[in-house]
Motif scaffolding. Structure first.
Motif, mmCIF file in Angstrom:
data_model
loop_
_atom_site.group_PDB
_atom_site.id
_atom_site.type_symbol
_atom_site.label_atom_id
_atom_site.label_comp_id
_atom_site.label_asym_id
_atom_site.label_seq_id
_atom_site.Cartn_x
_atom_site.Cartn_y
_atom_site.Cartn_z
ATOM 1 N N GLY A 157 0.267 8.712 -33.865
ATOM 2 C CA GLY A 157 0.252 10.151 -33.667
ATOM 3 C C GLY A 157 0.316 10.583 -32.216
ATOM 4 N N LYS A 158 0.212 9.646 -31.263
ATOM 5 C CA LYS A 158 0.167 10.021 -29.840
ATOM 6 C C LYS A 158 1.426 10.757 -29.400
ATOM 7 C CE LYS A 158 -0.511 8.233 -25.163
ATOM 8 N NZ LYS A 158 -0.806 7.042 -24.313
ATOM 9 N N GLN A 159 2.586 10.214 -29.743
ATOM 10 C CA GLN A 159 3.821 10.843 -29.291
ATOM 11 C C GLN A 159 3.974 12.243 -29.860
ATOM 12 O OE1 GLN A 159 5.781 9.389 -26.865
ATOM 13 N NE2 GLN A 159 6.582 11.487 -26.813
ATOM 14 N N ALA A 160 3.564 12.408 -31.114
ATOM 15 C CA ALA A 160 3.637 13.729 -31.730
ATOM 16 C C ALA A 160 2.753 14.726 -30.986
ATOM 17 C CB ALA A 160 3.225 13.652 -33.197
ATOM 18 N N LEU A 161 1.574 14.292 -30.559
ATOM 19 C CA LEU A 161 0.679 15.179 -29.807
ATOM 20 C C LEU A 161 1.282 15.526 -28.445
ATOM 21 C CD1 LEU A 161 -2.895 13.728 -30.501
ATOM 22 C CD2 LEU A 161 -1.630 15.470 -31.768
ATOM 23 N N LEU A 162 1.895 14.538 -27.781
ATOM 24 C CA LEU A 162 2.510 14.786 -26.480
ATOM 25 C C LEU A 162 3.684 15.749 -26.602
ATOM 26 C CD1 LEU A 162 2.474 11.168 -25.008
ATOM 27 C CD2 LEU A 162 1.046 13.100 -24.287
ATOM 28 N N ASP A 163 4.370 15.706 -27.727
ATOM 29 C CA ASP A 163 5.550 16.552 -27.925
ATOM 30 C C ASP A 163 5.205 17.938 -28.472
ATOM 31 O OD1 ASP A 163 7.073 14.425 -27.110
ATOM 32 O OD2 ASP A 163 7.621 13.781 -29.135
ATOM 33 N N SER A 164 3.990 18.111 -28.927
ATOM 34 C CA SER A 164 3.636 19.345 -29.625
ATOM 35 C C SER A 164 3.313 20.468 -28.649
ATOM 36 C CB SER A 164 2.441 19.106 -30.548
ATOM 37 O OG SER A 164 1.291 18.815 -29.788
ATOM 38 N N LYS A 165 3.543 21.685 -29.116
ATOM 39 C CA LYS A 165 3.139 22.880 -28.379
ATOM 40 C C LYS A 165 2.007 23.522 -29.162
ATOM 41 C CE LYS A 165 4.686 27.311 -26.520
ATOM 42 N NZ LYS A 165 5.799 28.290 -26.408
ATOM 43 N N VAL A 166 0.810 23.485 -28.612
ATOM 44 C CA VAL A 166 -0.361 24.016 -29.310
ATOM 45 C C VAL A 166 -0.402 25.532 -29.144
ATOM 46 C CG1 VAL A 166 -2.879 23.961 -29.471
ATOM 47 C CG2 VAL A 166 -1.610 21.857 -28.975
ATOM 48 N N THR A 167 -0.412 26.246 -30.245
ATOM 49 C CA THR A 167 -0.413 27.713 -30.215
ATOM 50 C C THR A 167 -1.679 28.310 -30.814
ATOM 51 O OG1 THR A 167 0.724 27.832 -32.351
ATOM 52 C CG2 THR A 167 2.109 27.780 -30.373
ATOM 53 N N GLN A 168 -2.518 27.460 -31.439
ATOM 54 C CA GLN A 168 -3.719 27.959 -32.095
ATOM 55 C C GLN A 168 -4.952 27.215 -31.589
ATOM 56 O OE1 GLN A 168 -2.366 27.404 -36.256
ATOM 57 N NE2 GLN A 168 -2.595 29.627 -36.454
ATOM 58 N N GLN A 169 -6.106 27.815 -31.805
ATOM 59 C CA GLN A 169 -7.375 27.228 -31.390
ATOM 60 C C GLN A 169 -8.426 27.558 -32.450
ATOM 61 O OE1 GLN A 169 -9.205 29.283 -28.071
ATOM 62 N NE2 GLN A 169 -8.199 31.214 -28.600
ATOM 63 N N LEU A 170 -9.497 26.779 -32.437
ATOM 64 C CA LEU A 170 -10.632 27.067 -33.308
ATOM 65 C C LEU A 170 -11.703 27.757 -32.477
ATOM 66 C CD1 LEU A 170 -11.195 26.405 -36.356
ATOM 67 C CD2 LEU A 170 -12.756 24.648 -35.532
ATOM 68 N N VAL A 171 -12.156 28.914 -32.948
ATOM 69 C CA VAL A 171 -13.155 29.694 -32.216
ATOM 70 C C VAL A 171 -14.310 30.040 -33.141
ATOM 71 C CG1 VAL A 171 -11.408 30.699 -30.707
ATOM 72 C CG2 VAL A 171 -12.120 31.941 -32.771
ATOM 73 N N GLY A 172 -15.390 30.511 -32.544
ATOM 74 C CA GLY A 172 -16.496 31.040 -33.312
ATOM 75 C C GLY A 172 -16.362 32.545 -33.460
ATOM 76 N N LEU A 173 -16.844 33.076 -34.575
ATOM 77 C CA LEU A 173 -16.888 34.518 -34.798
ATOM 78 C C LEU A 173 -18.303 34.914 -35.200
ATOM 79 C CD1 LEU A 173 -13.684 35.286 -36.961
ATOM 80 C CD2 LEU A 173 -13.936 35.457 -34.470
ATOM 81 N N VAL A 174 -18.745 36.051 -34.700
ATOM 82 C CA VAL A 174 -19.996 36.664 -35.149
ATOM 83 C C VAL A 174 -19.657 38.046 -35.678
ATOM 84 C CG1 VAL A 174 -22.276 37.489 -34.482
ATOM 85 C CG2 VAL A 174 -21.382 35.396 -33.484
ATOM 86 N N LEU A 175 -20.041 38.313 -36.903
ATOM 87 C CA LEU A 175 -19.726 39.592 -37.525
ATOM 88 C C LEU A 175 -20.594 40.693 -36.924
ATOM 89 C CD1 LEU A 175 -18.010 40.948 -39.729
ATOM 90 C CD2 LEU A 175 -19.896 40.528 -41.329
ATOM 91 N N LEU A 176 -19.967 41.790 -36.516
ATOM 92 C CA LEU A 176 -20.685 42.920 -35.927
ATOM 93 C C LEU A 176 -21.033 43.983 -36.957
ATOM 94 C CD1 LEU A 176 -18.571 43.299 -32.647
ATOM 95 C CD2 LEU A 176 -20.713 42.042 -32.968
#
Length: 363
Positions: free
Chosen positions: A266-285
């Motif tokens: 999977g290394k080459q795939a990760l090097l070639d990938s363009k990351v567009t998303q992230q995992l974040v925390g949410l707190v409901l207001l």
């Protein structure tokens, strides 16, 4: 027919509410999920995690094999007993599973994989073994039970039940383990609290569970385990990541070593990938509860981005609804987003997780 852990009858004798969890007959709670959650945060609780699978890999080329098999670098493991958290990836970079690797000796490493992916993981590991290192011996250790004892008083309770364990484990740092007689004791866990995960012969586990109970350790089920791990910002396979997501899109970039020269699946795939998303925390207001798969809408620099909650629920420690969500990398902490709940747009704030660690609220 549901699979049963060695502690199944013990759970029933303790009046646990049993549920089907990925084909396993597991305890959801023993009366009050909320009480079990608070017990772990404030004192000590124990979980039957025997549905997870330890896999022993033995042979002269074990380290070389693991260098290629997983995304993190097992060369970080130099002290016997040290553990490493990592992902096993597809050639396309998707997450087959997240797992822990224990270094026991140069010819013996132990992997612990998730219950729901265990069969798939074993098949994949054997397939790669046959290609790369056919001399290796791979053994699934279903003869072992696993009990996680977690909470600020967890270690003291363990030493009360196994007095001789104190000398062997008191100096263990996080992600280190020790072997004592027939006990394998690791200072790891899935709750955001200190404690030990203990492997022992399956037939001895009911008596050990009872001894822990007599020492004041509260039995806890899957319900509390999920709220605790969510507060601790820990991923759950199949929700927060799977074979369709890259580690970097699941908050697991820190478990990937791209700096060393070694190659891994999977290394080459990760090097070639363009990351567009992230995992974040949410707190409901606003008032309400965040749930898995709810849509998240964010506005940033005049553009609208859509995301999704991967794990959501009510936090007993914070007394507020929280979630992990996969959204665009443009969205930063403290920004406000909207979560679609029954056709209503509820306000939520983006935060850095973990939400709770070692009993302290961090947001």
């Amino acid at each position: 027919m549901l699979k049963k852990t060695p502690l199944n009858q013990t759970h029933r004798e303790m009046n646990a509410k049993m549920v089907d969890f990925g084909g396993w007959d597991m305890p959801l709670h023993y009366g009050s999920q909320l009480d079990e959650h608070h017990k772990v945060r404030q004192d000590a609780g124990m979980f039957d995690v025997s549905h997870m699978l330890p896999i022993d890999i033995k042979g002269e080329s074990t380290r070389d094999f693991l260098r290629h098999l997983v995304a993190n670098n097992v060369d970080k493991l130099t002290i016997p007993g040290k553990a490493l958290y990592t992902c096993m990836l597809t050639p396309e970079g998707g997450v087959i599973d997240d797992l822990i690797i224990y270094f026991l000796s140069e010819t013996w490493f132990r992997i612990v994989v998730n219950a729901g992916t265990a069969d798939k993981d074993v098949d994949w590991i054997i397939k790669q073994r046959d290609i790369i290192a056919p001399d290796l011996e791979i053994t699934s250790r279903r003869d072992l039970a696993m009990i996680a004892v977690q909470g600020p008083n967890a270690r003291a309770k363990i030493w009360q039940v196994i007095p001789e364990a104190k000398a062997a484990t008191e100096e263990l740092k996080l992600f280190q383990s020790a072997t004592l007689n027939h006990f394998f004791i690791a200072r790891t866990g899935y709750t955001g609290e200190d404690g030990f995960e203990i492997m022992l012969p399956a037939e001895e586990s009911p008596a050990f569970w009872r001894a822990l109970y007599d020492a004041g350790v509260a039995p806890a089920g899957l319900g509390a385990r999920d709220t605790l791990r969510l507060e601790a910002g820990m991923n759950l396979y199949g929700q927060d990541m799977d074979e369709t997501t890259l580690p970097m899109e699941s908050g697991l970039g820190w478990t990937v070593d791209l700096k060393s020269e070694r190659d891994f699946i999977g290394k080459q795939a990760l090097l070639d990938s363009k990351v567009t998303q992230q995992l974040v925390g949410l707190v409901l207001l606003d008032r309400g509860v965040l749930r898995n798969h709810q849509k998240v809408v964010a506005q940033h620099d005049g553009r609208e981005f859509e995301g999704e909650i991967t794990s959501g629920g009510f936090s007993p420690t914070i007394n507020q609804s929280i979630a992990l969500a996969r959204i665009a990398i443009e969205i930063a902490p403290d920004e406000e987003v909207h979560v679609l709940v029954r056709d209503k747009k509820l306000r939520a704030k983006v935060v850095k997780y973990p939400f709770v660690r070692n009993g302290k609220v961090l947001i």
